[in-house]
Design a protein around this motif. Structure first.
Motif, PDB file in Angstrom:
ATOM      1  N   ALA A 276      -2.404   0.897  -6.158  1.00  0.00           N
ATOM      2  CA  ALA A 276      -1.721   1.435  -7.330  1.00  0.00           C
ATOM      3  C   ALA A 276      -0.701   2.502  -6.933  1.00  0.00           C
ATOM      4  O   ALA A 276       0.430   2.526  -7.444  1.00  0.00           O
ATOM      5  CB  ALA A 276      -2.739   2.026  -8.307  1.00  0.00           C
ATOM      6  N   ILE A 277      -1.080   3.381  -6.000  1.00  0.00           N
ATOM      7  CA  ILE A 277      -0.167   4.439  -5.545  1.00  0.00           C
ATOM      8  C   ILE A 277       1.069   3.831  -4.890  1.00  0.00           C
ATOM      9  O   ILE A 277       2.204   4.245  -5.150  1.00  0.00           O
ATOM     10  CB  ILE A 277      -0.892   5.390  -4.570  1.00  0.00           C
ATOM     11  N   VAL A 278       0.850   2.839  -4.022  1.00  0.00           N
ATOM     12  CA  VAL A 278       1.978   2.196  -3.337  1.00  0.00           C
ATOM     13  C   VAL A 278       2.886   1.502  -4.338  1.00  0.00           C
ATOM     14  O   VAL A 278       4.126   1.577  -4.249  1.00  0.00           O
ATOM     15  CB  VAL A 278       1.464   1.193  -2.282  1.00  0.00           C
ATOM     16  N   ALA A 279       2.299   0.824  -5.324  1.00  0.00           N
ATOM     17  CA  ALA A 279       3.097   0.117  -6.332  1.00  0.00           C
ATOM     18  C   ALA A 279       3.926   1.089  -7.166  1.00  0.00           C
ATOM     19  O   ALA A 279       5.121   0.857  -7.411  1.00  0.00           O
ATOM     20  CB  ALA A 279       2.180  -0.706  -7.232  1.00  0.00           C
ATOM     21  N   ILE A 280       3.303   2.197  -7.587  1.00  0.00           N
ATOM     22  CA  ILE A 280       4.028   3.191  -8.391  1.00  0.00           C
ATOM     23  C   ILE A 280       5.145   3.835  -7.578  1.00  0.00           C
ATOM     24  O   ILE A 280       6.280   3.989  -8.052  1.00  0.00           O
ATOM     25  CB  ILE A 280       3.054   4.258  -8.927  1.00  0.00           C
ATOM     26  N   ALA A 281       4.824   4.210  -6.328  1.00  0.00           N
ATOM     27  CA  ALA A 281       5.842   4.823  -5.471  1.00  0.00           C
ATOM     28  C   ALA A 281       6.987   3.859  -5.225  1.00  0.00           C
ATOM     29  O   ALA A 281       8.167   4.250  -5.228  1.00  0.00           O
ATOM     30  CB  ALA A 281       5.206   5.255  -4.148  1.00  0.00           C
TER      31      ALA A 281
END
Length: 442
Positions: A276-281
């Protein structure tokens, strides 16, 4: 006044002698200290990779035409300090490394001896030096501790990279040296009019790919899970400021492979959080990245087309030794056919060492993929597999070349380690159990 037969020592000669004496004294003192404190030896070498520019080495050989990089000099000292190692067992990767060295030496007798000799120097000072440290260090220091040292040092690299990306200031290029390496690597590249972060690595691609390679190792380090995720995110973010497509691709691939196959190190909830963090970033940063590449115009497309054209060189490769297309012009610049820059380490390996070595390296990478898919790969092996896109499209340059082979040595040793290390570590720090005598005889 009586003068020696060879004449009096002049000032430059005396200065050089003093420098040599001081260097020998420092090396001896360093050996004594590092032999007593093996963890300090490992940290010192990783620091030489992360924060010492490649051009601060020294010349050897005829007229100083061949250079010993700082990381290689440090590697020689560290390996000497760490030997002998307990419980050493041969790995199949040792056979690959031996084949690379043997074929490089044999190439001296197959034609183009001058070009082949340069290849031998490269193999010894970059590939073998890095591999030896990676192979030996985890036998004297807890492998998890080595992972932690890499995580901390490359977190520092990531922070400096982010600062450089925001301020466009690189302090390392201010450290000048009067040699060809500084001329080649001591300037800042740009893409789309934006300076690309290079850190101490001399090239944005080398920096981006090295940060990407450190991510799986960081996720397997013996820190609390939230700290490992934070460190890895900083490294992933730092690759953006290199504006290196391959650096960003390898970083994301390293994260995905770690999430999928490092299950003992990362809980299911944490894996979901990381994705999720990678996708948002990615969603937040994607517009800015695309803008830079759009401003670069045809630069990126031309670069990709150039790499495709390199495939025409396969027909000039020999089983062992330098390709028939290799030649140096009147200025001493090496060309393979019409190509000066070979932007693919796999192709370059075939051109300089021969098809046999190229086949061995490809088989080793395929075996690494099998280990990953079967869930038996250590973090170092995962890091290498995630680098395959880079190895296909980028040459091993500056200390990135040394770091790749260090990770290969680390993979060789950790794959022979207890099963507890195979897929990472638990969420709490711990030490590995000592192998039993029966395991050593297996």
């Amino acid at each position: 006044m009586v003068e020696l037969a060879a004449g009096p020592l002049n000032a430059p000669a005396l200065d050089k002698t003093l420098v040599i004496c001081v260097g020998v004294a420092v090396a001896v003192l360093g050996f004594v200290v590092l032999r007593r404190y093996p963890k300090l030896a490992v940290v010192a070498w990783i620091v030489s990779i992360c924060f010492v520019p490649i051009w601060l080495g020294f010349g050897i050989g005829f007229n100083g035409n061949y250079y010993i990089p700082p990381a290689t000099a440090a590697a020689l000292l560290v390996v000497a300090a760490l030997l002998p190692t307990p419980r050493f067992r041969l790995s199949w990767l040792d056979g690959v490394m031996t084949l690379v060295v043997v074929c490089a030496v044999c190439s001296l007798f197959t034609g183009n001896a001058g070009i082949a000799f340069s290849s031998v120097i490269l193999v010894v000072t970059y590939f073998l030096a890095g591999y030896a440290v990676g192979r030996i260090a985890p036998l004297r220091v807890d492998p998890l501790w080595v992972h932690g040292a890499i995580a901390v040092c490359f977190t520092g690299v990531a922070l400096l990279t982010i600062v450089e990306g925001l301020t466009h200031f690189n302090p390392f290029v201010l450290i000048k040296a009067n040699n060809s390496l500084y001329e080649a690597w001591g300037s800042i590249q740009s893409r789309g009019g934006v300076p690309r972060a290079e850190g101490a690595f001399g090239h944005s691609i080398a920096l981006g790919a090295s940060l990407a390679m450190a991510i799986p190792i960081t996720l397997a380090s013996p820190f609390r899970l939230w700290l490992r995720i934070g460190m890895s995110f900083l490294m992933l973010l730092a690759t953006v400021f290199t504006y290196s497509r391959i650096g960003m691709i390898c970083a994301v691939l390293g994260v995905l492979l770690s999430v999928l196959f490092m299950r003992d190190a990362i809980s299911r909830r944490a894996r979901i959080a990381i994705v999720a963090i990678v996708a948002i970033a990615g969603a937040v940063l994607f517009p800015a990245i695309i803008t830079v590449f759009d401003d670069a115009g045809a630069e990126a497309t031309d670069s990709a087309n150039y790499r495709g054209d390199l495939l025409s060189l396969f027909g000039t490769m020999n089983p062992i030794g330098v390709a028939t297309s290799a030649e140096k012009n009147s200025a001493g610049v090496l060309y393979f056919g019409n190509f000066h820059s070979i932007d693919s380490q796999l192709i370059l390996t075939g051109l300089t060492n021969g098809l046999i070595v190229l086949a061995a390296v490809v088989v080793a990478l395929l075996f690494g993929i099998v280990l990953v898919l079967r869930g038996k790969a250590t973090a170092a092996t995962i890091a290498l597999v995630a680098q395959i896109p880079a190895l296909a499209t980028v040459a091993l340059i500056t200390q990135y070349a040394i770091f790749v082979w260090f990770v290969a040595g680390l993979a060789a040793t950790t794959q022979l380690a207890p099963q507890a290390l195979r897929a990472g570590v638990l969420d709490t720090p711990r030490r590995l159990p000592e192998p039993s005598p029966a395991a050593d005889r297996a």
